[in-house]
Design a protein around this motif. Structure first.
Motif, PDB file in Angstrom:
ATOM      1  N   LEU A  66       0.821  -1.208   0.000  1.00 34.65           N
ATOM      2  CA  LEU A  66       0.000   0.000   0.000  1.00 34.65           C
ATOM      3  C   LEU A  66       0.854   1.257   0.000  1.00 34.65           C
ATOM      4  N   PHE A  67       1.920   1.247   0.782  1.00 39.14           N
ATOM      5  CA  PHE A  67       2.797   2.416   0.852  1.00 39.14           C
ATOM      6  C   PHE A  67       3.392   2.738  -0.522  1.00 39.14           C
ATOM      7  N   SER A  68       3.746   1.704  -1.272  1.00 40.57           N
ATOM      8  CA  SER A  68       4.318   1.921  -2.607  1.00 40.57           C
ATOM      9  C   SER A  68       3.300   2.510  -3.572  1.00 40.57           C
ATOM     10  N   LYS A  69       2.010   2.321  -3.273  1.00 38.60           N
ATOM     11  CA  LYS A  69       0.958   2.795  -4.179  1.00 38.60           C
ATOM     12  C   LYS A  69       0.457   4.193  -3.843  1.00 38.60           C
ATOM     13  N   VAL A  70       0.547   4.575  -2.583  1.00 45.96           N
ATOM     14  CA  VAL A  70       0.032   5.892  -2.197  1.00 45.96           C
ATOM     15  C   VAL A  70       1.121   6.956  -2.187  1.00 45.96           C
ATOM     16  N   THR A  71       2.381   6.559  -2.442  1.00 50.47           N
ATOM     17  CA  THR A  71       3.468   7.537  -2.548  1.00 50.47           C
ATOM     18  C   THR A  71       3.931   7.623  -3.998  1.00 50.47           C
ATOM     19  N   ALA A  72       4.577   8.726  -4.341  1.00 48.68           N
ATOM     20  CA  ALA A  72       4.975   8.974  -5.730  1.00 48.68           C
ATOM     21  C   ALA A  72       5.998   7.950  -6.202  1.00 48.68           C
ATOM     22  N   GLU A  73       5.777   7.431  -7.409  1.00 46.51           N
ATOM     23  CA  GLU A  73       6.672   6.402  -7.940  1.00 46.51           C
ATOM     24  C   GLU A  73       8.048   6.971  -8.270  1.00 46.51           C
ATOM     25  N   LYS A  74       8.131   8.224  -8.703  1.00 50.08           N
ATOM     26  CA  LYS A  74       9.412   8.779  -9.137  1.00 50.08           C
ATOM     27  C   LYS A  74      10.383   8.986  -7.975  1.00 50.08           C
ATOM     28  N   THR A  75       9.858   9.107  -6.749  1.00 50.24           N
ATOM     29  CA  THR A  75      10.722   9.244  -5.563  1.00 50.24           C
ATOM     30  C   THR A  75      10.539   8.051  -4.632  1.00 50.24           C
ATOM     31  N   GLN A  76      10.255   6.891  -5.222  1.00 48.73           N
ATOM     32  CA  GLN A  76       9.934   5.718  -4.424  1.00 48.73           C
ATOM     33  C   GLN A  76      11.105   5.240  -3.568  1.00 48.73           C
ATOM     34  N   GLY A  77      12.327   5.339  -4.080  1.00 50.42           N
ATOM     35  CA  GLY A  77      13.487   4.914  -3.306  1.00 50.42           C
ATOM     36  C   GLY A  77      13.616   5.704  -2.014  1.00 50.42           C
ATOM     37  N   PHE A  78      13.486   7.024  -2.117  1.00 57.68           N
ATOM     38  CA  PHE A  78      13.570   7.871  -0.929  1.00 57.68           C
ATOM     39  C   PHE A  78      12.413   7.584   0.025  1.00 57.68           C
ATOM     40  N   SER A  79      11.210   7.426  -0.518  1.00 61.30           N
ATOM     41  CA  SER A  79      10.041   7.142   0.321  1.00 61.30           C
ATOM     42  C   SER A  79      10.204   5.814   1.052  1.00 61.30           C
ATOM     43  N   GLN A  80      10.701   4.801   0.346  1.00 58.99           N
ATOM     44  CA  GLN A  80      10.935   3.514   0.993  1.00 58.99           C
ATOM     45  C   GLN A  80      12.027   3.630   2.053  1.00 58.99           C
TER      46      GLN A  80
END
Length: 472
Positions: A392-406
């Motif tokens: 879910l976290f990967s889907k509700v956060t922006a894909e282009k900054t996914q590394g930083f979000s993760q």
């Protein structure tokens, strides 16, 4: 080798990375306390040693994630981070002093920070509907490592020889063993890991190939339309060129994934806060229980190293089966539904432990049964919550900054793995207080999930015409 095969082999190499992290935890944790005692370390060094790994991973996770977002690659990041794992375990093997041992775990933890880049890569390389299943399989890799780790301890504890000036015994051998495994993994990553373009790029490339093929067929039938065909070829070649330049450095400032990025706008949204809270509470409770279990089994059941190893192996089997069940279920049930089910199971498990484990009384058979049921329920809910909240976290956060979000997500988890053992370590004789706080946290996140249930879904699913068509 086609892209599909490369993608599968890349996922395999990622699974091996997670498996080695599980093996490292399983071979070092049982011996580190005695190792520190031999080096004349005070008791608090055990907590420092276990927390040092999580601390450095907590700090480096967002850094590695930001690096992968900007470069759109992960292979060289994984190779670089593994060097810290190799160095850290080599220092653990040398272990001349308690400070070197502490610093070795700090260095090894830097390598673990690359997990954020890996999850960012998995997000970019998977479709939303398959993501939970792939996350479940990858995360099961760590559980496999935790399961087979004790088997390696059976022969590592027999080591008693020297390598030059260095002594190899049951305390130093885990460091040397993991150093060799991480070194071998470098060659595996070199051979099997590719920076596969995101699926959107693959689909675009397929469309280009089909367009080119249709243009060629048209050329055979309509020779007189040379001008039109040349325009078609020109457009196709232009598209192909743009796909070939995917992995090249992008000079345009507009391609910077962090342009117009706002951390507050990204992470302070309701659904993101709920998922980060779920990440923290899940890992806090898990590590607190891991800290509690060994003293509990010693107090009530007189389990020694062999008995505890067998128990952890059985727990590992249950968790692995749970992850693969969640993988199967993810194709049929939404992520938010799995999260809700997992939280209900975790709350039930905590209530059971509060009622039956805090003050074990009765026959030995009943005490053992109550303990087994409590542990079983705790582990049953773990895969549901772990996989669903990551997906879910990967889907509700922006894909282009996914590394930083993760990286941010894993840092929140790292903070939980530091605080969980500290909380439980001082309350092993006060289980009502320890489990009461854990239940309160679980009830809080369950209520938060219920209130935010409608927002716990991927925005694109709602907006996509395809979704609407298929739903109709």
């Amino acid at each position: 080798m086609d892209r599909h095969q490369r993608r599968k082999l890349t996922f395999l190499s990622i699974g091996l990375i997670f498996m080695l992290s599980g093996i490292e935890y399983a071979v070092i944790l049982p011996t580190i306390w005695r190792y520190l005692q031999i080096l004349e370390a005070p008791p608090y060094f055990l907590g420092l040693g276990l927390s040092a790994f999580s601390l450095s991973a907590l700090i480096t996770g967002p850094i590695f994630g930001c690096w992968s977002d900007r470069s759109k690659t992960t292979k060289h990041i994984v190779l670089f981070s593994n060097l810290f794992e190799i160095a850290g375990n080599l220092m653990y093997f040398i272990g001349y002093s308690k400070w070197l041992l502490l610093f070795s775990r700090l260095v090894a933890g830097i390598g673990a920070g690359a997990g954020s880049s890996i999850f960012g890569f998995l997000t970019r390389s998977t479709r939303p509907q398959e993501r939970a299943g792939i996350f479940a399989a990858i995360m099961a890799g760590r559980q496999v490592g935790l399961l087979i780790g004790p088997a390696f301890n059976l022969f590592l504890r027999l080591c008693d020889f020297k390598v030059g000036p260095f002594v190899v015994n049951k305390y130093t051998s885990p460091g040397l063993f993991m150093c060799l495994l991480w070194t071998l993994l470098q060659f595996v990553v070199l051979a099997l890991h590719w920076d596969v373009p995101p699926l959107s790029s693959e689909e675009e490339l397929t469309a280009m190939v089909e367009l080119k093929q249709s243009a060629e067929d048209e050329a055979a039938l309509l020779i007189q339309s040379e001008e039109i065909l040349s325009q078609t070829y020109s457009s196709v070649n232009q598209l192909e060129s743009s796909s070939e330049l995917e992995q090249a450095p992008e000079p345009s400032a507009a391609q910077n994934p962090f342009k117009n990025f706002s951390a507050s706008r990204e992470f302070l949204r309701e659904e993101v806060v709920v998922l980060l809270t779920a990440q923290f509470i899940t890992l806090f409770n898990q590590t607190a229980l891991e800290t509690m279990v060994t003293p509990l089994t010693q107090r009530y059941f007189n389990l020694e190293e062999l008995g505890n190893s067998l128990m952890y192996s059985l727990c590992g089997v249950e968790v692995i089966l749970g992850f693969f069940f969640v993988r199967w279920l993810s194709r049929r049930v939404s992520d938010r539904a799995m999260l809700a089910v997992g939280l209900v199971i975790c709350c039930t498990a905590c209530i059971w432990c509060l009622i039956f484990l805090c003050n074990l009384r009765g026959a030995y058979a009943w005490e053992l049964t109550a303990f087994i049921v409590g542990v079983f329920l705790q582990l049953l809910g773990l895969p549901f919550v772990a996989v669903s909240q990551v997906s879910l976290f990967s889907k509700v956060t922006a894909e282009k900054t996914q590394g930083f979000s993760q990286g941010v997500r894993r840092s929140v988890g790292g903070l939980a793995t530091i605080l969980g053992p500290l909380w439980a370590g001082g309350l092993t004789d006060h289980l009502y207080v320890m489990l009461g706080m854990m239940l309160a946290l679980l009830l809080m996140i369950t209520v938060m999930t219920a209130l935010s249930y409608e927002r716990l879904t991927e925005p694109r699913v709602v907006q996509s015409p395809e979704s609407c068509d298929s739903g109709g």
